[in-house]
Design an enzyme around this catalytic site. Structure first.
Site, PDB file in Angstrom:
ATOM      1  N   LYS A  77      80.968  87.785   4.862  1.00 14.08           N
ATOM      2  CA  LYS A  77      82.200  87.307   5.399  1.00 14.08           C
ATOM      3  C   LYS A  77      83.462  88.124   5.291  1.00 14.08           C
ATOM      4  CE  LYS A  77      81.355  82.564   5.776  1.00 14.08           C
ATOM      5  NZ  LYS A  77      81.722  81.778   6.960  1.00 14.08           N
ATOM      6  N   SER A 107      84.242  76.910   1.402  1.00 15.54           N
ATOM      7  CA  SER A 107      83.337  76.808   0.223  1.00 15.54           C
ATOM      8  C   SER A 107      83.488  77.797  -0.738  1.00 15.54           C
ATOM      9  CB  SER A 107      81.901  76.201   0.305  1.00 15.54           C
ATOM     10  OG  SER A 107      81.073  77.035   0.972  1.00 15.54           O
TER      11      SER A 107
END
Length: 377
Positions: A77, A107
């Site tokens: 990410k 999350s």
């Protein structure tokens, strides 16, 4: 209004922009896992499946693992986080972005990625996280200077809290996956894997099932949650011979992408507490436009919680690589999904070279012990 879709050239441009900020993660191989993947499953393991009583598939698979668990913040990410923020600064101006800050929901892995990018570039960050997020992911996000605001676990609950934060702060939304710049950033994973594979097999041809011909990666398989990674990798390989697949957990309907492809339409909601916590979100609109294009994408396979745990155990014990459950879902599909294994056997008697993206390693020893506690008792 239709959104512009990324192209392979936009992935190359993204890589040039973010290269100073990310790690060039390694590609690992494993003769042990190649051997396990290349023997038939037991008849017992097929009990209760559509393949019960049938002869198990006997494919030949050689793996090439792209280890994004070694990426900054422990997940791929970071690529999308840096790319999206750098492009936002280009478009809006650094002063305006710094004045307003940025907000997202995640999350944990995108949360930490955006927090890292914002901290590096001097931008305030507000991160909405589900209360049930892994403790290490919450702590990691907070340690990077972001303000963490808690929410429920579904994407609808997260987005409602994001809207509240924007009203309070004026922060600019950086979506976790359904975004052109995020997809381009995540797609750089595929670019590096492609180049590293070619270098590895040129130096050691015996690593490949195509040792005599020096072929190409036959397939790449990544996890699918929101679809940023998978759609980015699909985009990169869309003008090449490599086929791209996705893998999802089946628990409580977390395989929304697979089911959506089967039904011919995107499913808009997911409510699952699968152990693969990074894959609990529905596929985004832009991501779906890419993944549902059969000229670019080759299909999605689902695996059970027990299969995810079995694959994770193999990676931890045999490869000595620290991964989170979401990261091993693609490996589980290669090892245990009989539909995928039959596809390899049918299409390539000589076998496939398969690139597998280990998407992240953000978990804790306590979480791993809890995960395997039933088998430890």
């Amino acid at each position: 209004m239709a959104q512009t879709l990324p192209t392979p050239s936009s992935i190359y441009e993204a890589h040039a922009l973010i290269k100073p900020y990310i790690h060039h993660t390694p590609v690992l191989t494993s003769r042990t896992l190649n051997r396990i993947a290349s023997i038939p499953q037991t008849a017992e393991s097929l009990t209760g499946t559509p393949f019960e009583g049938q002869t198990p598939a006997n494919p030949k698979i050689n793996f090439f693992f792209k280890c994004e668990n070694y990426q900054r913040i422990g997940a791929f990410k970071s690529r999308g986080g840096f790319h999206a923020l750098l492009r936002l600064i280009e478009e809006v101006g650094e002063e305006e972005v710094r004045r307003r800050g940025v907000v997202t929901h995640s999350s944990g892995n995108h949360a930490q990625a955006l927090a890292l990018a914002a901290s590096t570039l001097g931008i305030p960050a507000y991160i909405v996280m589900p209360r049930i997020s892994t403790s290490s992911k919450i702590a990691g996000t907070q340690s990077l200077g972001a303000e963490v605001i808690f929410s429920g676990s579904t994407s609808t609950e997260r987005e409602a809290v994001v809207a509240d934060v924007q009203k309070r702060t004026g922060a600019i939304l950086v979506p976790p996956y359904d975004d052109f710049n995020i997809i381009c950033g995540q797609g750089t994973t595929g670019l590096e894997l492609h180049e590293q594979y070619k270098e590895l097999v040129s130096q050691e041809p015996e690593l490949s099932v195509h040792a005599q011909t020096q072929g190409h990666l036959d397939a790449v398989i990544t996890p699918i949650g929101g679809g940023g990674l998978n759609s980015g990798v699909t985009t990169f390989f869309s003008d090449k011979e490599t086929r791209v697949f996705g893998a999802e957990p089946s628990f409580e309907g977390a395989d929304d992408c697979r089911r959506g492809l089967e039904a011919g339409q995107r499913l808009e909601a997911v409510k699952s507490l699968t152990i693969a916590d990074g894959l609990r979100t529905p596929v985004g609109l832009l991501n779906w436009a890419i993944i549902s294009d059969r000229s670019k994408h080759s299909g999605v396979f689902a695996v059970t919680e027990e299969q995810i745990k079995a694959a994770m155990r193999l990676v931890l014990e045999r490869m000595k690589v620290f991964v989170e459950p979401s990261a091993v879902v693609p490996l589980a599909a290669c090892l245990y999904n009989e539909e995928f294994r039959r596809l390899v056997e049918r299409e390539a008697p000589e076998g496939w070279d398969v690139g597998v993206v280990f998407s992240g390693g953000n978990t804790t020893v306590e979480a791993i012990v809890k995960l395997f506690s039933s088998s430890l008792e």
